[in-house]
Write a protein that holds these residues in place. Structure first.
Motif, PDB file in Angstrom:
ATOM      1  N   GLY A 153       0.821  -1.216   0.000  1.00 40.93           N
ATOM      2  CA  GLY A 153       0.000   0.000   0.000  1.00 40.93           C
ATOM      3  C   GLY A 153       0.847   1.255   0.000  1.00 40.93           C
ATOM      4  O   GLY A 153       0.602   2.192  -0.765  1.00 40.93           O
ATOM      5  N   VAL A 154       1.867   1.301   0.872  1.00 41.39           N
ATOM      6  CA  VAL A 154       2.772   2.461   0.909  1.00 41.39           C
ATOM      7  C   VAL A 154       3.524   2.582  -0.411  1.00 41.39           C
ATOM      8  O   VAL A 154       3.690   3.682  -0.949  1.00 41.39           O
ATOM      9  N   LEU A 155       3.965   1.441  -0.946  1.00 41.66           N
ATOM     10  CA  LEU A 155       4.668   1.451  -2.229  1.00 41.66           C
ATOM     11  C   LEU A 155       3.817   2.076  -3.321  1.00 41.66           C
ATOM     12  O   LEU A 155       4.264   2.991  -4.027  1.00 41.66           O
ATOM     13  N   THR A 156       2.587   1.572  -3.475  1.00 42.97           N
ATOM     14  CA  THR A 156       1.741   2.062  -4.571  1.00 42.97           C
ATOM     15  C   THR A 156       1.360   3.525  -4.376  1.00 42.97           C
ATOM     16  O   THR A 156       1.247   4.276  -5.348  1.00 42.97           O
ATOM     17  N   LEU A 157       1.151   3.933  -3.124  1.00 39.26           N
ATOM     18  CA  LEU A 157       0.814   5.334  -2.872  1.00 39.26           C
ATOM     19  C   LEU A 157       1.959   6.248  -3.283  1.00 39.26           C
ATOM     20  O   LEU A 157       1.782   7.195  -4.065  1.00 39.26           O
ATOM     21  N   VAL A 158       3.149   5.954  -2.759  1.00 40.16           N
ATOM     22  CA  VAL A 158       4.306   6.816  -3.041  1.00 40.16           C
ATOM     23  C   VAL A 158       4.709   6.706  -4.509  1.00 40.16           C
ATOM     24  O   VAL A 158       4.966   7.711  -5.173  1.00 40.16           O
ATOM     25  N   ASP A 159       4.757   5.468  -5.011  1.00 31.31           N
ATOM     26  CA  ASP A 159       5.221   5.262  -6.381  1.00 31.31           C
ATOM     27  C   ASP A 159       4.272   5.861  -7.400  1.00 31.31           C
ATOM     28  O   ASP A 159       4.702   6.479  -8.386  1.00 31.31           O
ATOM     29  N   SER A 160       2.961   5.693  -7.184  1.00 35.79           N
ATOM     30  CA  SER A 160       2.008   6.238  -8.146  1.00 35.79           C
ATOM     31  C   SER A 160       2.043   7.764  -8.154  1.00 35.79           C
ATOM     32  O   SER A 160       2.021   8.393  -9.214  1.00 35.79           O
ATOM     33  N   LEU A 161       2.127   8.356  -6.948  1.00 35.33           N
ATOM     34  CA  LEU A 161       2.144   9.822  -6.875  1.00 35.33           C
ATOM     35  C   LEU A 161       3.475  10.393  -7.378  1.00 35.33           C
ATOM     36  O   LEU A 161       3.491  11.378  -8.134  1.00 35.33           O
ATOM     37  N   SER A 162       4.602   9.774  -6.957  1.00 32.26           N
ATOM     38  CA  SER A 162       5.902  10.321  -7.358  1.00 32.26           C
ATOM     39  C   SER A 162       6.160  10.102  -8.844  1.00 32.26           C
ATOM     40  O   SER A 162       6.528  11.040  -9.563  1.00 32.26           O
ATOM     41  N   THR A 163       5.968   8.866  -9.312  1.00 35.37           N
ATOM     42  CA  THR A 163       6.197   8.591 -10.739  1.00 35.37           C
ATOM     43  C   THR A 163       5.258   9.413 -11.600  1.00 35.37           C
ATOM     44  O   THR A 163       5.673  10.053 -12.574  1.00 35.37           O
ATOM     45  N   GLY A 164       3.956   9.393 -11.208  1.00 35.71           N
ATOM     46  CA  GLY A 164       2.989  10.174 -11.979  1.00 35.71           C
ATOM     47  C   GLY A 164       3.304  11.652 -11.958  1.00 35.71           C
ATOM     48  O   GLY A 164       3.239  12.340 -12.985  1.00 35.71           O
ATOM     49  N   ILE A 267      -9.246   1.796 -15.939  1.00 37.47           N
ATOM     50  CA  ILE A 267      -7.987   2.519 -16.110  1.00 37.47           C
ATOM     51  C   ILE A 267      -7.472   2.370 -17.536  1.00 37.47           C
ATOM     52  O   ILE A 267      -6.929   3.325 -18.117  1.00 37.47           O
ATOM     53  N   SER A 268      -7.642   1.190 -18.138  1.00 40.91           N
ATOM     54  CA  SER A 268      -7.190   0.976 -19.516  1.00 40.91           C
ATOM     55  C   SER A 268      -7.928   1.888 -20.479  1.00 40.91           C
ATOM     56  O   SER A 268      -7.343   2.431 -21.425  1.00 40.91           O
ATOM     57  N   ILE A 269      -9.232   2.074 -20.248  1.00 41.68           N
ATOM     58  CA  ILE A 269     -10.019   2.978 -21.101  1.00 41.68           C
ATOM     59  C   ILE A 269      -9.507   4.403 -20.958  1.00 41.68           C
ATOM     60  O   ILE A 269      -9.333   5.125 -21.960  1.00 41.68           O
ATOM     61  N   ILE A 270      -9.262   4.824 -19.700  1.00 39.71           N
ATOM     62  CA  ILE A 270      -8.758   6.182 -19.456  1.00 39.71           C
ATOM     63  C   ILE A 270      -7.402   6.370 -20.136  1.00 39.71           C
ATOM     64  O   ILE A 270      -7.139   7.395 -20.796  1.00 39.71           O
ATOM     65  N   VAL A 271      -6.530   5.364 -19.997  1.00 40.01           N
ATOM     66  CA  VAL A 271      -5.203   5.426 -20.626  1.00 40.01           C
ATOM     67  C   VAL A 271      -5.339   5.472 -22.141  1.00 40.01           C
ATOM     68  O   VAL A 271      -4.641   6.243 -22.831  1.00 40.01           O
ATOM     69  N   GLY A 272      -6.238   4.658 -22.688  1.00 41.09           N
ATOM     70  CA  GLY A 272      -6.463   4.647 -24.132  1.00 41.09           C
ATOM     71  C   GLY A 272      -6.915   6.000 -24.647  1.00 41.09           C
ATOM     72  O   GLY A 272      -6.452   6.466 -25.701  1.00 41.09           O
ATOM     73  N   ILE A 273      -7.833   6.640 -23.904  1.00 41.06           N
ATOM     74  CA  ILE A 273      -8.306   7.974 -24.300  1.00 41.06           C
ATOM     75  C   ILE A 273      -7.155   8.973 -24.264  1.00 41.06           C
ATOM     76  O   ILE A 273      -7.015   9.823 -25.166  1.00 41.06           O
ATOM     77  N   SER A 274      -6.317   8.863 -23.223  1.00 35.05           N
ATOM     78  CA  SER A 274      -5.177   9.776 -23.112  1.00 35.05           C
ATOM     79  C   SER A 274      -4.196   9.579 -24.270  1.00 35.05           C
ATOM     80  O   SER A 274      -3.675  10.557 -24.829  1.00 35.05           O
ATOM     81  N   PHE A 275      -3.930   8.320 -24.656  1.00 37.69           N
ATOM     82  CA  PHE A 275      -3.049   8.054 -25.797  1.00 37.69           C
ATOM     83  C   PHE A 275      -3.650   8.605 -27.094  1.00 37.69           C
ATOM     84  O   PHE A 275      -2.931   9.169 -27.930  1.00 37.69           O
ATOM     85  N   LEU A 305       4.753   5.650 -19.333  1.00 39.84           N
ATOM     86  CA  LEU A 305       5.142   5.531 -17.932  1.00 39.84           C
ATOM     87  C   LEU A 305       3.993   5.856 -16.986  1.00 39.84           C
ATOM     88  O   LEU A 305       3.987   5.424 -15.827  1.00 39.84           O
ATOM     89  N   LEU A 306       2.997   6.615 -17.463  1.00 39.68           N
ATOM     90  CA  LEU A 306       1.845   6.956 -16.626  1.00 39.68           C
ATOM     91  C   LEU A 306       0.887   5.778 -16.447  1.00 39.68           C
ATOM     92  O   LEU A 306       0.029   5.811 -15.563  1.00 39.68           O
ATOM     93  N   ILE A 307       1.028   4.757 -17.309  1.00 35.70           N
ATOM     94  CA  ILE A 307       0.131   3.598 -17.195  1.00 35.70           C
ATOM     95  C   ILE A 307       0.291   2.942 -15.830  1.00 35.70           C
ATOM     96  O   ILE A 307      -0.690   2.596 -15.167  1.00 35.70           O
ATOM     97  N   TRP A 308       1.552   2.749 -15.393  1.00 41.29           N
ATOM     98  CA  TRP A 308       1.771   2.118 -14.090  1.00 41.29           C
ATOM     99  C   TRP A 308       1.182   2.944 -12.953  1.00 41.29           C
ATOM    100  O   TRP A 308       0.454   2.394 -12.106  1.00 41.29           O
ATOM    101  N   PRO A 309       1.432   4.270 -12.860  1.00 39.55           N
ATOM    102  CA  PRO A 309       0.814   5.026 -11.763  1.00 39.55           C
ATOM    103  C   PRO A 309      -0.707   4.927 -11.754  1.00 39.55           C
ATOM    104  O   PRO A 309      -1.321   4.859 -10.690  1.00 39.55           O
ATOM    105  N   MET A 310      -1.298   4.908 -12.974  1.00 35.69           N
ATOM    106  CA  MET A 310      -2.759   4.794 -13.030  1.00 35.69           C
ATOM    107  C   MET A 310      -3.223   3.434 -12.524  1.00 35.69           C
ATOM    108  O   MET A 310      -4.159   3.329 -11.723  1.00 35.69           O
ATOM    109  N   LEU A 311      -2.564   2.384 -13.003  1.00 35.55           N
ATOM    110  CA  LEU A 311      -2.903   1.041 -12.535  1.00 35.55           C
ATOM    111  C   LEU A 311      -2.618   0.909 -11.049  1.00 35.55           C
ATOM    112  O   LEU A 311      -3.386   0.296 -10.301  1.00 35.55           O
ATOM    113  N   ALA A 312      -1.486   1.483 -10.613  1.00 33.43           N
ATOM    114  CA  ALA A 312      -1.111   1.420  -9.206  1.00 33.43           C
ATOM    115  C   ALA A 312      -2.128   2.157  -8.340  1.00 33.43           C
ATOM    116  O   ALA A 312      -2.434   1.732  -7.221  1.00 33.43           O
ATOM    117  N   PHE A 313      -2.675   3.237  -8.871  1.00 32.77           N
ATOM    118  CA  PHE A 313      -3.669   4.005  -8.122  1.00 32.77           C
ATOM    119  C   PHE A 313      -4.918   3.165  -7.893  1.00 32.77           C
ATOM    120  O   PHE A 313      -5.511   3.167  -6.809  1.00 32.77           O
TER     121      PHE A 313
END
Length: 602
Positions: A153-164, A267-275, A305-313
């Motif tokens: 949980g801490v990993l995904t919180l920090v990693d998604s926010l920092s990477t994103g 999340i995949s739909i959101i990522v697809g729209i963003s792409f 690279l934003l795909i992982w933060p979105m999935l992680a979120f």
């Protein structure tokens, strides 16, 4: 302390109640392990920044290729940079796992120890309303979910926010802020949907954990009572009951899985729209000369690279809601009040002396009918007290009040001139060797079971206690003697053997007061007399309390109490009671006649 902090966390609401609540509740642990978490988070931030290098390098090389200015030296230089970044990320990822995941394991250990200690401090009334399987589920599944929150949980919180965050900053400030804003248009919709999914997941996972607890309890109960199930031929019914509960667990977990499965597609739909937006508007900016082809390649790489933060979120909501549901269950359990505790000025000495009961009335928690009424008597130090009466007359209740398993009675119990609350609970119980009706033996050797009250006891002391309990010769006949493993709950022993091993266990501690609560019911009259004779010879000057349905066990007592419906209806020595022509005399003569018939009238 942990329970007060849990109370503060439970009343927390608002946005933090949706996502951050469990992290705030675990704040006490994060403070305790702050060095490890700060180090782990710092390393995570370094990794997030290093991840920005490869897309930028790819864009630079793409522009050089497009401009035909690439060279072998330049290519080698950038390759060295990418290799160095890759190796640095490899090492840093190794260390943040040790820092964060290692700390989360400590949390599980702390909570498990606190739970176990809490269980040992709880009074019997707690176990009357709690199921063993449910308590086991708290200490296993729930703690595992909480550990995940403090680790993944801490990993995904920090990693998604920092990477994103770093990726968005790199996209906006090094390539195009306009294209960045366009690509982030779908993000608020993702936040709203994942929050909605998280609320549903919390409710569903809580129900799934409760179903698992019920199944755990059913399994434990069936395994413990397998002999009874087989004796009455109820295997099919028990299997069907298990199947239904197992199916309920499956169905509730399927509901959790269905909600969980909504995250990735959303999340995949959101990522697809963003792409789509990045390619459509990015191509336009390239044609207009606002972007180079290399910058567009870097932009799409950053978007990847934003795909992982979105999935992680999305995964973060999943982990946090599971952890929050489990933490709520564990917190509620830890906030259960410990009913029997030491007073502030309790004495750290072992009690000794006369025991005086003056009980006006006692009622078990939750019951309406008093179990004891107007019970008063005194046992002088070194004497033997016998307590007899019909089943449910209050014999065992008196003993439970003496060892402070229950309180809340009107009156007082004095031991050595002081009330029981004047002594520390552990010191009081050290003075009393209690052998209950339900004899519990551990899955260990006979010697280890006898030495349970004193693990450091020598074999000589263990054998001496066994001889006093008239079980020594039986033990010598076992396969491995004193090293014979008795099996869970002593399943491999007869009822009389279990009783005598339990008596030997109590005798090993040489208690000031020995309490035998109908503990001779499974032995024959000859063995009973041998045990009682041994106790009289070896416990001179020490108090003994015996409850029994067989009056021969207490006829040598200095004082005998006859209970009926929680009241003392007769009292005195054996000879005194025989002169009263009451219940005692009638029962004694009846039992003597039964014994005579059993021996063929001789």
């Amino acid at each position: 302390m942990i329970m007060d902090q849990m109370k503060q966390g439970i009343i927390f609401s608002g946005f933090g109640g949706v996502l951050m609540k469990v992290f705030l509740e675990l704040g006490w642990f994060f403070k305790q392990e702050k060095k490890a978490y700060i180090s782990g988070i710092f390393i995570l931030l370094l990794v997030a920044m290093l991840q920005l290098v490869p897309p930028k390098v790819i864009g630079i090389l793409a522009d050089h290729i497009n401009d035909r200015t690439i060279s072998k030296g330049m290519l080698a230089q950038w390759m060295i940079v990418l290799i160095a970044v890759g190796l640095a990320m490899y090492g840093l990822r190794y260390y943040w796992r040790i820092m964060i995941f290692g700390s989360s394991v400590k949390l599980s250990k702390i909570l498990r120890n606190r739970l176990y200690q809490h269980f040992t401090n709880m009074s019997p009334s707690f176990y009357q309303k709690s199921r063993v399987g449910d308590l086991m589920a708290h200490a296993t599944n729930d703690l595992s979910a909480i550990q995940q929150t403090a680790g993944a949980g801490v990993l995904t919180l920090v990693d998604s926010l920092s990477t994103g965050g770093f990726v968005i900053i790199a996209m906006a400030f090094t390539i195009s802020w306009k294209l960045t804003l366009i690509c982030l248009i779908p993000m608020p919709f993702m936040a709203m949907l994942t929050s909605w999914f998280g609320t549903m997941l919390h409710r569903s996972f809580y129900k799934a954990q409760e179903a698992f607890s019920s199944l755990n309890d059913k399994t434990q109960e069936s395994m413990t009572g397998i002999k009874v199930i087989k004796t009455f031929g109820q295997e099919k019914e028990d299997i069907e009951d298990f199947r239904k509960q197992s199916e309920d667990v499956v169905q509730k977990n399927i509901v959790v899985a269905k909600i969980d499965s909504l995250y990735d597609p959303t999340i995949s739909i959101i990522v697809g729209i963003s792409f789509f937006l990045s390619i459509a508007f990015g191509a336009k900016y390239v044609l207009n000369g606002e972007l180079s082809i290399g910058e567009l390649i870097s932009f799409t790489a950053y978007l990847g690279l934003l795909i992982w933060p979105m999935l992680a979120f999305g995964w973060l909501f999943n982990i946090v809601e599971r952890g929050r549901a489990s933490y709520d269950r564990v917190a509620a359990l830890l906030m259960e009040k410990v009913e029997i505790t030491d007073t502030d000025n309790s004495l750290d000495v072992m009690p000794y002396g006369d025991i005086q009961f003056t009980i006006a009335e006692f009622t078990y928690p939750g019951d309406l009918r008093p179990i004891l009424n107007d019970v008063s008597f005194t046992i002088n130090a070194g004497e033997t007290l016998g307590i007899v009466g019909k089943t449910g007359s209050g014999k065992t209740t008196l003993l439970k009040l003496l060892i402070r398993e229950f309180e809340g009675y009107q009156g007082e119990i004095l031991f050595g001139g002081r009330t029981l609350k004047d002594y520390k609970l552990n010191r009081l119980r050290e003075a009393i060797g209690y052998v209950p009706q339900d004899h519990f033996l551990f899955s260990a050797s006979v010697a280890e079971n006898i030495a349970f009250t004193d693990p450091s006891a020598s074999m000589e002391d263990i054998e001496k206690a066994a001889k006093l309990a008239n079980i020594h010769n039986d033990i010598l006949q076992f396969t491995d003697g004193y090293q014979t493993v008795v099996g869970e709950r002593g399943v491999s022993l007869s009822g009389g053997q279990k009783q005598r091993i339990s008596i030997a266990r109590a005798l090993l501690m040489s208690p000031e007061v020995l309490v035998l609560d109908d503990s001779l019911s499974a032995v024959d009259a000859k063995t009973e007399e041998a045990i009682l004779s041994s106790l009289r010879q070896n416990r001179e000057g020490k108090t003994t309390i015996i409850t029994s349905h067989r009056l021969s066990a207490i006829q040598h007592a200095n004082l005998v109490l006859v209970l009926e419906d929680g009241k003392v209806i007769e009292r005195g020595a054996h000879e005194d009671l025989m002169e009263l022509d009451g219940w005692y005399k009638e029962m004694y003569l009846h039992q003597q006649l039964e014994e005579l018939v059993e021996h063929g009238g001789h």
